[in-house]
Design a protein around this motif. Structure first.
Motif, PDB file in Angstrom:
ATOM      1  N   PHE A  95      46.279  -3.358   9.579  1.00  8.22           N
ATOM      2  CA  PHE A  95      45.890  -3.162  10.970  1.00  8.22           C
ATOM      3  C   PHE A  95      44.713  -2.200  11.044  1.00  8.22           C
ATOM      4  N   GLU A  96      44.788  -1.120  10.294  1.00  6.87           N
ATOM      5  CA  GLU A  96      43.741  -0.105  10.330  1.00  6.87           C
ATOM      6  C   GLU A  96      42.394  -0.680   9.883  1.00  6.87           C
ATOM      7  N   ALA A  97      42.417  -1.516   8.852  1.00 10.12           N
ATOM      8  CA  ALA A  97      41.171  -2.125   8.378  1.00 10.12           C
ATOM      9  C   ALA A  97      40.566  -3.044   9.435  1.00 10.12           C
ATOM     10  N   ALA A  98      41.421  -3.804  10.121  1.00  9.98           N
ATOM     11  CA  ALA A  98      40.943  -4.710  11.170  1.00  9.98           C
ATOM     12  C   ALA A  98      40.316  -3.926  12.315  1.00  9.98           C
ATOM     13  N   ILE A  99      40.940  -2.826  12.689  1.00 10.90           N
ATOM     14  CA  ILE A  99      40.415  -2.013  13.788  1.00 10.90           C
ATOM     15  C   ILE A  99      39.095  -1.355  13.399  1.00 10.90           C
ATOM     16  N   GLU A 100      38.985  -0.891  12.170  1.00  9.34           N
ATOM     17  CA  GLU A 100      37.728  -0.303  11.707  1.00  9.34           C
ATOM     18  C   GLU A 100      36.603  -1.328  11.769  1.00  9.34           C
ATOM     19  N   ALA A 101      36.894  -2.548  11.322  1.00 10.35           N
ATOM     20  CA  ALA A 101      35.880  -3.605  11.361  1.00 10.35           C
ATOM     21  C   ALA A 101      35.493  -3.921  12.802  1.00 10.35           C
ATOM     22  N   LEU A 102      36.478  -3.976  13.677  1.00 10.01           N
ATOM     23  CA  LEU A 102      36.218  -4.259  15.088  1.00 10.01           C
ATOM     24  C   LEU A 102      35.334  -3.184  15.706  1.00 10.01           C
ATOM     25  N   GLU A 103      35.628  -1.933  15.402  1.00 14.08           N
ATOM     26  CA  GLU A 103      34.818  -0.843  15.958  1.00 14.08           C
ATOM     27  C   GLU A 103      33.373  -0.967  15.495  1.00 14.08           C
ATOM     28  N   GLY A 104      33.190  -1.333  14.250  1.00  9.39           N
ATOM     29  CA  GLY A 104      31.825  -1.525  13.760  1.00  9.39           C
ATOM     30  C   GLY A 104      31.091  -2.623  14.498  1.00  9.39           C
ATOM     31  N   ALA A 105      31.805  -3.665  14.889  1.00 12.52           N
ATOM     32  CA  ALA A 105      31.169  -4.793  15.575  1.00 12.52           C
ATOM     33  C   ALA A 105      30.616  -4.412  16.935  1.00 12.52           C
ATOM     34  N   VAL A 106      31.245  -3.450  17.600  1.00 12.83           N
ATOM     35  CA  VAL A 106      30.821  -3.090  18.961  1.00 12.83           C
ATOM     36  C   VAL A 106      30.104  -1.745  19.006  1.00 12.83           C
ATOM     37  N   SER A 107      29.704  -1.257  17.851  1.00  8.07           N
ATOM     38  CA  SER A 107      29.043   0.049  17.783  1.00  8.07           C
ATOM     39  C   SER A 107      27.630  -0.049  17.217  1.00  8.07           C
ATOM     40  N   GLY A 108      26.992  -1.184  17.416  1.00 11.16           N
ATOM     41  CA  GLY A 108      25.653  -1.376  16.888  1.00 11.16           C
ATOM     42  C   GLY A 108      24.586  -0.722  17.742  1.00 11.16           C
ATOM     43  N   ASP A 109      23.338  -1.161  17.549  1.00 14.23           N
ATOM     44  CA  ASP A 109      22.199  -0.557  18.243  1.00 14.23           C
ATOM     45  C   ASP A 109      22.135  -0.914  19.722  1.00 14.23           C
TER      46      ASP A 109
END
Length: 208
Positions: free
Chosen positions: A132-146
């Motif tokens: 779960f933690e890995a999925a959430i980390e990946a998700l946060e990266g997707a919406v934290s771009g430029d």
């Protein structure tokens, strides 16, 4: 009429994702509201979707089910709405990546966590989402771009689908309320099509 769209839904379902998508597309559509356990399981609807679930659409006689598939189909069917990069356009891979991520690993991880069905730690490697933690980390990266959206400055159907999962996850406490998720959800809720879709579905909710 060309591109005639019939939308099967219930306001207490993932149909809200497709309603929002349809409002972003901006083409006319006919809504058929189905009830759980009755019209959703009737032979007429089961002939369209044997799962007996909503949402589903019929566009020029072609049936499409599953929210991610519907959003992808509509974005490609109506390119003038600008909701997806073209097949040879920059960003197409990123767009598909996060659509499929949300439909597969993310939803599986969130569902398992919310139902207390997480596997033993030593089995994480056998799962599509790992942890779960890995999925959430990946998700946060997707919406934290430029930019404000998954594709930077370009809003797309990926924001509708991924964003709906984040929005609901925040409301139902199945996704942690990290600042990146909260800010992203606030941007999504400000979109006129989201506001229209929400008002339509809220008006269809059972009274009393």
């Amino acid at each position: 009429m060309a591109d005639a769209i019939t939308f099967y839904t219930n306001p207490m379902s993932r149909g809200r994702i497709v309603r929002w998508m349809l409002e972003e597309v901006g083409r006319p559509y006919d809504t058929q509201v189905l009830d759980y356990g009755t019209t959703m399981k009737a032979p007429e609807y089961l002939a369209l979707n044997p799962m007996g679930k909503v949402p589903a659409i019929v566009c020029d006689g072609e049936v499409v089910t599953e929210c991610a598939a519907i959003c992808t189909f509509l974005a490609d069917r109506f390119p003038e709405a600008g909701l997806a990069p073209g097949a040879s356009e920059a960003g197409r891979g990123t767009y598909l990546r996060w659509m499929f991520f949300a439909a597969g690993p993310l939803e599986a991880a969130v569902t398992a966590r919310s139902m207390n069905l997480m596997p033993p730690a030593d089995k994480a490697g056998t799962l599509g989402y790992g942890t779960f933690e890995a999925a959430i980390e990946a998700l946060e990266g997707a919406v934290s771009g430029d930019g404000p959206w998954i594709l930077g400055d370009r809003f797309s159907a990926a924001d509708i689908y991924v964003g709906s999962q984040i929005n609901w996850g925040l409301m139902f406490k199945t996704i942690p309320d990290r600042p990146a998720f909260v800010a992203y959800a606030e941007r999504l809720r400000a979109r006129p099509a989201y506001v229209r879709a929400t008002e339509i579905d809220d008006a269809l909710m059972p009274k009393g």
